[in-house]
Design an enzyme around this catalytic site. Structure first.
Site, PDB file in Angstrom:
ATOM      1  N   HIS A  91       0.829  -1.203   0.000  1.00  0.00           N
ATOM      2  CA  HIS A  91       0.000   0.000   0.000  1.00  0.00           C
ATOM      3  C   HIS A  91       0.871   1.264   0.000  1.00  0.00           C
ATOM      4  O   HIS A  91       0.576   2.229  -0.705  1.00  0.00           O
ATOM      5  CB  HIS A  91      -0.922   0.002   1.220  1.00  0.00           C
TER       6      HIS A  91
ATOM      7  N   ASP B 118      -6.802   4.739   3.214  1.00  0.00           N
ATOM      8  CA  ASP B 118      -7.497   3.499   2.868  1.00  0.00           C
ATOM      9  C   ASP B 118      -8.032   2.775   4.106  1.00  0.00           C
ATOM     10  O   ASP B 118      -9.233   2.739   4.321  1.00  0.00           O
ATOM     11  CB  ASP B 118      -6.667   2.581   1.956  1.00  0.00           C
TER      12      ASP B 118
END
Length: 460
Positions: free
Chosen positions: A19, A117
């Site tokens: 990520h 996120d």
């Protein structure tokens, strides 16, 4: 805000390199266009990301102190520091505990927008501070459309495999569907407590519903119908950052020993296999995989983690295997320069677990694709590539438990590598067309231009 105004964008991705790197990738794209980025990153992790920062005058790393949570080794910051799902859960708890730090920094720097996120608290926090929030997903739009569609009305009860065996009403493809073992995996993941006693499903559904907009590391050429369906379900702006490969680390050549080994073989003849840093096979599946490569009679290079319960790759190999494949096969247990390997002219086929980074890298290379999805998002990426785009072949598995054998591995490889195979001809032709499209610089520029325009409109 004028279309030419510079934006100040904060970013706070989940503490996993799968990520952190994609967030830094979009940060580089935005900085290239003159926008300023404040990138929140765990303190000791910053030096590992520094080589990927292509615009240090515009991308500023702000170190975050990760609180200690009982059950984690001292000094743990990212998923790279631990090995179990339970420890991932505790890292998420630690990340949730950084909320006061993040609030203090945001009050001070006052960005226009923040990308996040897994930190589901971010939309409300950002709103309180007058900052727009964007859920930036490195997971595919297809996956999110299938699992999180509000019309499913899944909130408020325990999930079962039956909840995910069928796509939601109106889903745009009948070929993107789950096998029994995959639906079980998705249900288990959705039910999982993931940080601060919050279910994985609820964490993401909250972030998606409460954010000002949602963005995907994707493009319409790959996921167009699923993006449209997602928009119809969530009824809010959806931004696409476009096609791209992964960030190039500042190294110039493939390690000499691998370059020399690969150069022994004809162009397009070698199978390359890698399953990322977090995918570990059971010993029996590990052995079926490498025996499948042996069965092809083709040269192969496999970069794999040791199987579960085994200390080394060599200890997990079938009896007599190394002697039989000497000279034409390598099974390596360490890190390799994947992008350089995929670019080597000898590589003809890439056997991948369908991780987002690996597929991004592979789709713009010349190698053919064999797909062996492992968990969650991998299943949907595999269906998109094999069933919708028809640019790769999935390895056949048993319906109930996902077991694959050496024959199914060999069959999938032969399909894409055998020039006389009729199915393979269509797949190779489709691969070539998609690769050419994704390499079009005008296409990438168009996406990032539209992405920035949407950001300007959102904060304006």
């Amino acid at each position: 805000m004028a279309a030419t105004s510079s934006l100040h964008i904060a970013m706070y991705p989940w503490f996993a390199f799968g990520h952190l790197i994609p967030f830094l990738q979009i940060a580089n794209k935005l900085a290239k266009k003159g926008h300023r980025i404040t990138f929140f990153v765990p303190t000791k992790t910053q030096p590992k990301l520094q080589p990927f920062n292509h615009f240090p005058h515009l991308i500023t790393f702000v170190p975050i102190i990760v609180p200690h949570v009982d059950g984690l080794p001292e000094g743990t910051e990212t998923t790279a520091d631990v090995s179990t799902l339970q420890q991932f859960n505790l890292i998420m708890t630690a990340m949730d505990l950084t909320q006061p730090q993040i609030k203090c920094i945001l009050q001070h720097i006052k960005p226009h927008v923040i990308f996040f996120d897994f930190t589901f608290f971010m939309p409300k926090l950002a709103s309180q501070l007058g900052i727009k929030s964007i859920y930036y997903s490195v997971i595919s739009a297809t996956t999110f459309a299938y699992i999180f569609a509000p019309s499913r009305q899944l909130c408020g009860h325990d999930f079962t495999e039956d909840d995910f065996m069928q796509p939601p009403l109106g889903f745009p493809s009948s070929t993107v569907k789950l096998h029994t073992h995959e639906a079980k995996n998705i249900a288990c993941m959705a039910n999982m407590i993931f940080g601060s006693d919050i279910r994985f499903f609820h964490r993401h559904f909250t972030g998606l519903c409460e954010s000002d907009a949602i963005a995907f590391k994707s493009c319409r050429e790959i996921e167009g119908p699923f993006v449209d369906y997602f928009i119809s379900e969530f009824k809010k702006p959806v931004l696409l950052s476009g096609p791209d490969g992964s960030i190039q680390e500042p190294t110039t050549t493939l390690e000499h020993r691998w370059a020399e080994w690969l150069s022994r073989f004809n162009a397009g003849s070698v199978i390359y296999c890698a399953f990322g840093s977090e995918c570990t096979l059971t010993k029996d599946q590990f052995q079926e995989l490498v025996l499948g490569f042996e069965l092809t009679n083709l040269p192969f290079f496999a970069a794999l983690k040791p199987p579960l319960g085994v200390d080394t790759v060599a200890a997990g190999l079938p009896e007599g295997f190394e002697e039989r494949i000497e000279g034409r096969g390598v099974v390596h247990g360490g890190w390799v320069q994947q992008q350089h390997i995929l670019e080597h002219p000898s590589i003809g086929c890439f056997v991948t677990h369908c991780g987002a980074g690996s597929l991004s890298e592979a789709l713009v290379k010349k190698c053919q694709l064999v797909l062996l999805p492992h968990v969650s998002d991998h299943f949907f990426r595999a269906r998109t590539v094999s069933s919708c785009l028809k640019v790769g072949v999935e390895v056949e598995k048993r319906e109930e438990d996902g077991f694959f054998n050496k024959e199914s591995v060999c069959k999938a490889v032969k399909t894409v590598m055998d020039e006389e195979n009729e199915s393979g001809k269509e797949i190779r032709a489709n691969r070539a067309k998609l690769r050419e499209l994704l390499l079009d610089r005008d296409l990438e520029e168009s996406y990032i231009g539209n992405f920035i325009n949407y950001l300007q409109a959102l904060v304006g």
